[in-house]
Structure formats: C-alpha cells, structure tokens
Motif scaffolding. Structure first.
Motif, PDB file in Angstrom:
ATOM      1  N   MET A 113       0.893  -1.164   0.000  1.00  0.00           N
ATOM      2  CA  MET A 113       0.000   0.000   0.000  1.00  0.00           C
ATOM      3  C   MET A 113       0.930   1.212   0.000  1.00  0.00           C
ATOM      4  N   VAL A 114       0.857   1.997  -1.059  1.00  0.00           N
ATOM      5  CA  VAL A 114       1.846   3.062  -1.232  1.00  0.00           C
ATOM      6  C   VAL A 114       1.222   4.423  -0.895  1.00  0.00           C
ATOM      7  N   THR A 115       1.867   5.135   0.015  1.00  0.00           N
ATOM      8  CA  THR A 115       1.463   6.507   0.344  1.00  0.00           C
ATOM      9  C   THR A 115       2.326   7.466  -0.461  1.00  0.00           C
ATOM     10  N   LEU A 116       1.678   8.425  -1.106  1.00  0.00           N
ATOM     11  CA  LEU A 116       2.434   9.370  -1.935  1.00  0.00           C
ATOM     12  C   LEU A 116       2.971  10.537  -1.126  1.00  0.00           C
ATOM     13  N   HIS A 117       2.275  10.867  -0.043  1.00  0.00           N
ATOM     14  CA  HIS A 117       2.697  12.029   0.746  1.00  0.00           C
ATOM     15  C   HIS A 117       2.376  11.793   2.226  1.00  0.00           C
ATOM     16  N   HIS A 118       3.415  11.676   3.047  1.00  0.00           N
ATOM     17  CA  HIS A 118       3.220  11.476   4.489  1.00  0.00           C
ATOM     18  C   HIS A 118       3.981  12.578   5.238  1.00  0.00           C
ATOM     19  N   PHE A 119       3.316  13.699   5.399  1.00  0.00           N
ATOM     20  CA  PHE A 119       3.781  14.866   6.172  1.00  0.00           C
ATOM     21  C   PHE A 119       4.941  15.667   5.561  1.00  0.00           C
ATOM     22  N   THR A 120       5.941  15.015   5.004  1.00  0.00           N
ATOM     23  CA  THR A 120       7.110  15.765   4.528  1.00  0.00           C
ATOM     24  C   THR A 120       6.941  16.197   3.070  1.00  0.00           C
ATOM     25  N   VAL A 121       7.485  17.357   2.749  1.00  0.00           N
ATOM     26  CA  VAL A 121       7.530  17.819   1.352  1.00  0.00           C
ATOM     27  C   VAL A 121       8.980  18.192   1.038  1.00  0.00           C
ATOM     28  N   PRO A 122       9.308  18.321  -0.254  1.00  0.00           N
ATOM     29  CA  PRO A 122      10.666  18.793  -0.560  1.00  0.00           C
ATOM     30  C   PRO A 122      10.864  20.180   0.049  1.00  0.00           C
ATOM     31  N   ARG A 123      12.085  20.444   0.432  1.00  0.00           N
ATOM     32  CA  ARG A 123      12.379  21.744   1.050  1.00  0.00           C
ATOM     33  C   ARG A 123      12.009  22.889   0.110  1.00  0.00           C
ATOM     34  N   TRP A 124      12.269  22.704  -1.181  1.00  0.00           N
ATOM     35  CA  TRP A 124      11.956  23.781  -2.141  1.00  0.00           C
ATOM     36  C   TRP A 124      10.456  24.062  -2.193  1.00  0.00           C
ATOM     37  N   PHE A 125       9.640  23.012  -1.988  1.00  0.00           N
ATOM     38  CA  PHE A 125       8.178  23.199  -2.038  1.00  0.00           C
ATOM     39  C   PHE A 125       7.725  24.008  -0.821  1.00  0.00           C
ATOM     40  N   ALA A 126       8.302  23.697   0.333  1.00  0.00           N
ATOM     41  CA  ALA A 126       7.960  24.457   1.542  1.00  0.00           C
ATOM     42  C   ALA A 126       8.410  25.910   1.393  1.00  0.00           C
ATOM     43  N   GLU A 127       9.605  26.096   0.840  1.00  0.00           N
ATOM     44  CA  GLU A 127      10.161  27.458   0.750  1.00  0.00           C
ATOM     45  C   GLU A 127       9.381  28.347  -0.217  1.00  0.00           C
ATOM     46  N   ARG A 128       8.704  27.727  -1.187  1.00  0.00           N
ATOM     47  CA  ARG A 128       7.904  28.563  -2.103  1.00  0.00           C
ATOM     48  C   ARG A 128       6.493  28.802  -1.542  1.00  0.00           C
ATOM     49  N   GLY A 129       6.257  28.359  -0.294  1.00  0.00           N
ATOM     50  CA  GLY A 129       5.003  28.711   0.366  1.00  0.00           C
ATOM     51  C   GLY A 129       4.085  27.554   0.683  1.00  0.00           C
ATOM     52  N   GLY A 130       4.525  26.328   0.390  1.00  0.00           N
ATOM     53  CA  GLY A 130       3.725  25.163   0.785  1.00  0.00           C
ATOM     54  C   GLY A 130       2.431  25.031  -0.010  1.00  0.00           C
ATOM     55  N   TRP A 131       1.431  24.447   0.651  1.00  0.00           N
ATOM     56  CA  TRP A 131       0.205  24.020  -0.035  1.00  0.00           C
ATOM     57  C   TRP A 131      -0.644  25.164  -0.568  1.00  0.00           C
ATOM     58  N   THR A 132      -0.527  26.339   0.040  1.00  0.00           N
ATOM     59  CA  THR A 132      -1.416  27.418  -0.384  1.00  0.00           C
ATOM     60  C   THR A 132      -0.743  28.357  -1.390  1.00  0.00           C
ATOM     61  N   ALA A 133       0.513  28.101  -1.712  1.00  0.00           N
ATOM     62  CA  ALA A 133       1.195  28.970  -2.692  1.00  0.00           C
ATOM     63  C   ALA A 133       0.632  28.716  -4.096  1.00  0.00           C
ATOM     64  N   GLU A 134       0.746  29.725  -4.931  1.00  0.00           N
ATOM     65  CA  GLU A 134       0.250  29.579  -6.296  1.00  0.00           C
ATOM     66  C   GLU A 134       0.945  28.408  -6.998  1.00  0.00           C
ATOM     67  N   GLY A 135       0.172  27.589  -7.660  1.00  0.00           N
ATOM     68  CA  GLY A 135       0.748  26.492  -8.440  1.00  0.00           C
ATOM     69  C   GLY A 135       1.096  25.258  -7.621  1.00  0.00           C
ATOM     70  N   ALA A 136       0.856  25.288  -6.309  1.00  0.00           N
ATOM     71  CA  ALA A 136       1.279  24.175  -5.449  1.00  0.00           C
ATOM     72  C   ALA A 136       0.597  22.860  -5.861  1.00  0.00           C
TER      73      ALA A 136
END
Ligand code: FCB
Length: 401
Positions: A113-136
């Motif tokens: 059973m494969v989870t695609l996202h478990h709490f962590t994101v790439p550092r670059w994704f967090a630095e560009r503003g995370g889930w609510t940033a444009e284009g996220a």
C-alpha cells in the motif's frame, strides 16, 4: 466468507498489515522540509531523525520480517523530496529504488500500500510557500504523475495524503507559534490549507486513476474520536466538522478511506476535556482507549456512506509489549463488532511496523519490531508474532473478563 471458528468475522482478503512512513524510518531524508526544521538553530524538536531505522537500505530486512511474521500487507510511503530533489528534476534512480520496493514486497507475498505524501515535502516546495502557494497543487499533481513507474503495476492501494487534518493543524500551530498539541483539544485548522489539501487529493486521485484505473485510491484521516458528553452533541458536531469531518466528506467519491485512531477526546458543553482522572496514559501521553477505533469507524462510515473503510493506523506507544497486545486485542474487537454490524471494513494495518522517528523524538515506541539505534538490528516483539499469527488464522480469541 467469514471464519466460522472465530466468532469474529474477519473476511477473506482482509488486509493484515503494518504501516510505516519514509521520513520516520529511512534516515537522511536531507532534502525535506522536516530535515531542515530538525536542524534549524532554534529548532524546538527534541531530536533530529538522523539515520532513523536506515530502512532506506534495510527495507528488504523489514519486508522479510513482516512476511515471515504472517502479514499480508505492508504500507510504506515514497518520499517526494528524494524523487524530486529540485523543482522539475525527477530522479530516475530514486524512482527505480521505490519500484524495487514495490517488487520486493510482491516477491515476498506482501501487498504494497503506497502513500504518496506522508507529512514531509521537498524543502523547495515548503520554501515557495507550501500548499497554499500559487501552483502548489499543479506541482503535487506533476509529482504524482511522475510516480507512474513506481505504482503503475502491482499496486492495489494508493493513499494520496496522510492525515491532511494534521497537516492543516501543523500550519495552525506555526501561526500560533507553538508545536506541541495540548492533551485536550486542538486549535482550529488553517482553512486555506484545508481547502488546498482537499483539492490536491482530488487532483491526485484523478492522476493516479489515469496511471492505472485498477488502483484503488484513498486518503487517511486522523480520527480524534470526539465524544460528546450528554447534552454536548451540537457542540461536538461543530467542533469536529472543520477539524475532521470536512476531510472525510471529501472522500465520498474515493475507492476507500483510511481510518487512523489511537485515543479519544471528550467534549463537554464548553469544549474539549482532559482524559478522565486516573486514566492510563501511553508514552505519548494519550489516554489508553482501544475502544476509540470502533467509534472512529462508525463516525467515518456515517459520513462517507458506502465507501469501504481500511484501518491504516492504530497502535500504542508503550515500553510494555503486553499492553500492545491488550490494546490491539481491544481495537480488533471493535473492528470485529463493526463488521458484525455490517460496516464494510477491508483491513487493519497496525502503526507501526518498527520503532521509529515520531516527529521529533524516538522515545514513543510504537513498533511491533524493536530497532537498535546503533546497529539497526531488528527484533520482533511478541506482539509482532501474535498479530502476524492473527493474519494467518483470523481467529481473535474472545476476552472473557
Ligand atoms: C499519526 C501519523 C504517524 C505516526 C502516528 C503515531 O498521526 O500519521 O506518522 O506519527 O500518528
């Protein structure tokens, strides 16, 4: 068909598994936002993840043990920060690594059973503003599509996002300048993050279906088991909706929904209450309350209707393995009772396969398998043999006391 000898009808094909998450077991996930947080000069996290269980290298050993113990399913996550270490740069080697894991599970008779996202994101994704940033969400969808070589064949169950409500809670905590969950109650989740995660889930679900229509897609919600004291039903419903139910509602078109439950939160007329006086507490400080799982299953089913349920996390942080067997027996009795009442529960995946990095500390030991932090030697606990044995026999002894 039900197992007639047990009196506890665990159906054929029921998923008997153990769960893990990449950041908690792999070690050296250096491109993730969490690793960065762990190493900030003013980090409030008690300890960093470091080598974790070195499962990045030792996953074969982990899977060998789980298969030998009798489990039929293994839930693990793949790490976006490794697969896409820089925006738009997809690592063929890391994709091949995770594909080897899928095939390694299948070779051992474990359904991945494969989870695609478990709490962590790439550092670059967090630095560009995370889930609510444009284009996220476009970026998340692009990553999901890039996982096609990992999940395209042989994977029956894919989870898009683990516990979106805890992700939105983490944002709320950051805004409040705190990191620690109070025992009684949690703040209101961040609404823009909530909305973004729901959109991300729906986009990811469609992307996974376009990779293979055979994949059963879902996501898993952290069930806090909000229990209304008499007269507090309306207060409880209002409390639960933005913190949990909104995410369960978003699973209505899914193939299944993951239920993750550990303890309960009682709600009185004025809001959440602490655990009852004298209640046993686990190493996380949570009230020992195995009955929570039954409540979580029924609450979820009441919202999603006929979407199948899978318990994707349930367990206990303890240094006394007999409490783990006791807790899990109680939880499985709840699953059994839910099945008897006609709920469509398809599986039970225990948290956790291994003692691991519990988001800031190695102290809360949830593992069926102990891990030596220096040698990484794995030692299955008696609970692992017991639960793996249940996977084989499907006979849950009735507790008579
Ligand atoms: C859940 C997380 C999991 C683990 C358990 C104890 O909220 O999904 O990673 O930390 O709690």
């Amino acid at each position: 068909m039900n197992n007639p000898s047990s009196g506890h009808p665990f159906p054929d094909g029921f998923l008997w598994g153990a769960s893990s998450a990449a950041h908690q077991i792999e070690g050296n996930n250096v491109n993730s936002d969490w690793w960065h947080r762990e190493h900030e000069a003013d980090s409030t996290l008690p300890e960093p993840s470091g080598d974790a269980c070195d499962s990045y290298h030792r996953w074969r050993e982990d899977m060998d043990l789980l298969a030998e113990l009798g489990f039929t399913d293994y839930r693990f996550s793949i790490e976006w920060a490794r697969i896409e270490p820089a925006p738009g740069h997809f690592s063929k080697a890391e994709i091949a690594h995770y594909r080897r894991m899928v095939e390694g599970a299948l070779d051992r008779g474990l359904r991945p059973m494969v989870t695609l996202h478990h709490f962590t994101v790439p550092r670059w994704f967090a630095e560009r503003g995370g889930w609510t940033a444009e284009g996220a969400i476009d970026l998340f969808e692009r990553y999901v599509r890039a996982t096609a070589p990992v999940i395209g064949t042989g994977v029956r169950h894919v989870r898009t996002i683990n516990e979106p409500n805890m992700i939105a809670l983490a944002v709320a905590f950051r805004e409040l300048g705190t990191e620690v969950a109070p025992i009684a109650g949690i703040p209101l989740l961040d609404r823009p993050t909530t909305d973004a995660l729901i959109r991300a889930h729906h986009r990811a679900r469609a992307a996974v279906k376009s990779i293979s229509a055979d994949i059963q897609v879902g996501w898993s919600i952290a069930n806090q088991v909000y229990q209304a004291l008499p007269g507090a039903e309306a207060v409880t419903a209002a409390y639960s909706h933005p913190r949990e139910d909104v995410f369960i509602e978003a699973a209505r078109g899914d193939d299944w929904i993951g239920v993750q439950s550990y303890t309960r939160t009682r709600i009185g007329a004025d809001g959440p209450l602490p655990a009852p006086d004298g209640a046993e507490r686990t190493l996380t400080g949570w009230e020992y309350y195995p009955q929570a799982l039954g409540h979580a299953l029924r609450h979820t089913a009441g919202i999603v209707g006929d979407v199948p349920l899978i318990v994707t996390e349930n367990g206990i942080a303890t240094d006394d393995d007999t409490r783990r067997v006791d807790y899990t027996t109680g939880a499985l009795q709840e699953v059994s009772a839910a099945l008897e009442d006609g709920l469509d529960v398809r599986g039970y995946l225990h948290w956790s396969a291994l003692d691991n990095y519990e988001w800031g500390s190695y102290k809360p030991t949830f593992g069926l398998i102990a891990v030596d932090p220096d040698t990484f030697e794995r030692t299955p606990r008696p609970s692992a043999a017991w639960l793996g044995g249940l996977a084989r026999t499907r006979v849950l002894p009735r507790i008579t006391s």
